[in-house]
Design a protein around this motif. Sequence first.
Motif, PDB file in Angstrom:
ATOM      1  N   CYS A   1       0.915  -1.274   0.046  1.00 16.21           N
ATOM      2  CA  CYS A   1       0.113   0.005  -0.053  1.00 16.21           C
ATOM      3  C   CYS A   1       0.596   1.167   0.098  1.00 16.21           C
ATOM      4  N   GLN A   2       2.110   1.159   0.407  1.00 15.59           N
ATOM      5  CA  GLN A   2       2.822   2.459   0.376  1.00 15.59           C
ATOM      6  C   GLN A   2       3.192   3.038  -0.879  1.00 15.59           C
ATOM      7  N   TYR A   3       2.783   2.126  -1.983  1.00 16.03           N
ATOM      8  CA  TYR A   3       3.299   2.437  -3.255  1.00 16.03           C
ATOM      9  C   TYR A   3       2.041   2.888  -3.947  1.00 16.03           C
ATOM     10  N   LEU A   4       0.927   2.966  -3.224  1.00 15.56           N
ATOM     11  CA  LEU A   4      -0.302   3.378  -4.128  1.00 15.56           C
ATOM     12  C   LEU A   4      -0.649   4.914  -4.146  1.00 15.56           C
ATOM     13  N   SER A   5      -0.990   5.372  -5.419  1.00 11.34           N
ATOM     14  CA  SER A   5      -1.597   6.640  -5.311  1.00 11.34           C
ATOM     15  C   SER A   5      -2.538   6.989  -4.386  1.00 11.34           C
ATOM     16  N   THR A   6      -2.754   8.200  -3.951  1.00 10.08           N
ATOM     17  CA  THR A   6      -3.678   8.436  -2.853  1.00 10.08           C
ATOM     18  C   THR A   6      -5.118   8.429  -3.483  1.00 10.08           C
ATOM     19  N   SER A   7      -5.333   8.216  -4.749  1.00 11.54           N
ATOM     20  CA  SER A   7      -6.618   8.020  -5.638  1.00 11.54           C
ATOM     21  C   SER A   7      -7.036   6.798  -5.142  1.00 11.54           C
ATOM     22  N   ILE A   8      -6.204   5.896  -4.808  1.00  9.50           N
ATOM     23  CA  ILE A   8      -6.650   4.617  -4.587  1.00  9.50           C
ATOM     24  C   ILE A   8      -6.852   4.116  -3.198  1.00  9.50           C
ATOM     25  N   LYS A   9      -6.623   5.059  -2.426  1.00  9.52           N
ATOM     26  CA  LYS A   9      -6.561   4.558  -0.929  1.00  9.52           C
ATOM     27  C   LYS A   9      -7.848   3.775  -0.603  1.00  9.52           C
ATOM     28  N   LEU A  10      -7.794   2.874  -0.045  1.00  9.37           N
ATOM     29  CA  LEU A  10      -8.841   2.006   0.440  1.00  9.37           C
ATOM     30  C   LEU A  10      -9.971   2.722   1.194  1.00  9.37           C
ATOM     31  N   LEU A  11      -9.346   3.596   1.997  1.00  5.02           N
ATOM     32  CA  LEU A  11     -10.515   4.337   3.165  1.00  5.02           C
ATOM     33  C   LEU A  11     -11.461   4.951   2.092  1.00  5.02           C
ATOM     34  N   ASP A  12     -10.884   5.910   1.125  1.00  4.55           N
ATOM     35  CA  ASP A  12     -11.744   6.659   0.308  1.00  4.55           C
ATOM     36  C   ASP A  12     -12.660   5.976  -0.471  1.00  4.55           C
ATOM     37  N   LEU A  13     -12.127   4.727  -1.002  1.00  3.69           N
ATOM     38  CA  LEU A  13     -13.107   3.842  -1.553  1.00  3.69           C
ATOM     39  C   LEU A  13     -14.378   3.121  -0.684  1.00  3.69           C
ATOM     40  N   PHE A  14     -13.680   2.868   0.594  1.00  6.27           N
ATOM     41  CA  PHE A  14     -14.926   2.454   1.412  1.00  6.27           C
ATOM     42  C   PHE A  14     -15.655   3.529   1.876  1.00  6.27           C
ATOM     43  N   ARG A  15     -15.214   4.628   2.052  1.00  9.56           N
ATOM     44  CA  ARG A  15     -16.183   6.008   2.277  1.00  9.56           C
ATOM     45  C   ARG A  15     -17.263   6.054   1.161  1.00  9.56           C
ATOM     46  N   TYR A  16     -16.720   5.821   0.037  1.00  8.38           N
ATOM     47  CA  TYR A  16     -17.598   6.145  -1.229  1.00  8.38           C
ATOM     48  C   TYR A  16     -18.719   4.989  -1.178  1.00  8.38           C
ATOM     49  N   THR A  17     -18.334   3.787  -0.870  1.00 10.00           N
ATOM     50  CA  THR A  17     -19.168   2.501  -0.847  1.00 10.00           C
ATOM     51  C   THR A  17     -20.216   2.803   0.424  1.00 10.00           C
ATOM     52  N   LEU A  18     -19.612   3.194   1.472  1.00 10.63           N
ATOM     53  CA  LEU A  18     -20.683   3.369   2.617  1.00 10.63           C
ATOM     54  C   LEU A  18     -21.805   4.396   2.336  1.00 10.63           C
ATOM     55  N   ARG A  19     -21.392   5.598   1.323  1.00 13.02           N
ATOM     56  CA  ARG A  19     -22.443   6.281   1.096  1.00 13.02           C
ATOM     57  C   ARG A  19     -23.438   5.747   0.219  1.00 13.02           C
ATOM     58  N   GLN A  20     -22.974   4.900  -0.907  1.00 13.55           N
ATOM     59  CA  GLN A  20     -24.094   4.198  -1.635  1.00 13.55           C
ATOM     60  C   GLN A  20     -24.841   3.243  -0.843  1.00 13.55           C
ATOM     61  N   TYR A  21     -24.124   2.518   0.013  1.00 12.20           N
ATOM     62  CA  TYR A  21     -25.295   1.644   0.945  1.00 12.20           C
ATOM     63  C   TYR A  21     -26.236   2.517   1.670  1.00 12.20           C
ATOM     64  N   GLU A  22     -26.026   3.530   2.139  1.00 13.11           N
ATOM     65  CA  GLU A  22     -26.729   4.614   2.860  1.00 13.11           C
ATOM     66  C   GLU A  22     -27.923   5.022   1.864  1.00 13.11           C
ATOM     67  N   SER A  23     -27.369   5.454   0.700  1.00 19.42           N
ATOM     68  CA  SER A  23     -28.428   5.922  -0.506  1.00 19.42           C
ATOM     69  C   SER A  23     -29.486   4.583  -0.629  1.00 19.42           C
ATOM     70  N   SER A  24     -29.114   3.676  -0.869  1.00 23.27           N
ATOM     71  CA  SER A  24     -29.780   2.444  -1.118  1.00 23.27           C
ATOM     72  C   SER A  24     -30.620   2.012  -0.098  1.00 23.27           C
ATOM     73  N   SER A  25     -30.363   2.360   1.177  1.00 20.28           N
ATOM     74  CA  SER A  25     -31.115   1.970   2.334  1.00 20.28           C
ATOM     75  C   SER A  25     -32.408   2.774   2.479  1.00 20.28           C
TER      76      SER A  25
END
Length: 220
Positions: free
Chosen positions: A105-129
């Motif tokens: 993970c130390q080589y990843l671009s900040t655009s692919i940090k899992l935290l950001d992806l999980f936050r986005y996914t959480l928003r999609q689960y919330e909208s779907s609920s």
Amino acid sequence: MGNKWKRLFFESEIPFYIYKLNKGDSLIFKYQTKSKPLIMVFYGTVYVMKIFTNSESIFLAILTDKSIIDLNFNFFDANYFYYKVVALENTYFIKFFWLDYLAHCQYLSTSIKLLDLFRYTLRQYESSSYILMHKSIRYRVVQLLLLLCKDCGVLNNGYILIPFELSQKTISYITGSNPITINKIMNFLIKKFFIKYIVKNKIIICYFSFFSYLRNNKIT
């Protein structure tokens, strides 16, 4: 979009696999004790169902680009259900594993940090609920159409087009109803000139009058 994500994974040296799911096809997931795979939707749209061994099911979420599918957290009662991911359109996934990510993970671009992806996914689960929060099936259908217009819709002059086929059977799965009830609701919306089927009655467009009616009546 796809080339961007593949390039980032190649540069980070994380082992990964690419899968394609054709429209209407599905993936089945059960809890895995040994490996902990993560799957990212990097192009397309899917919906996720939780299926129980008694054949009952519940809709969980609609996921689009940059969503993470991580279904390795309900291990206590994992023998009594599984997850089904169904493609609403042709969809591409990247599959990788937690340990590989942590090692590189130390080589990843900040655009692919899992935290950001999980936050986005959480928003999609919330909208779907919000879909199942309504007791009325009609309002559930309305909420589903609103969600798809917001996340996937193509803006045109006077209407928003949902760019993939959305069958009444699929709508019934997501809203927890049946095709007969959904057919009555869709016909009601059509007669009110709120929506219309185009392209051989497969694609739905939602007129702006639909959104005005919902806003004025505070339905959503």
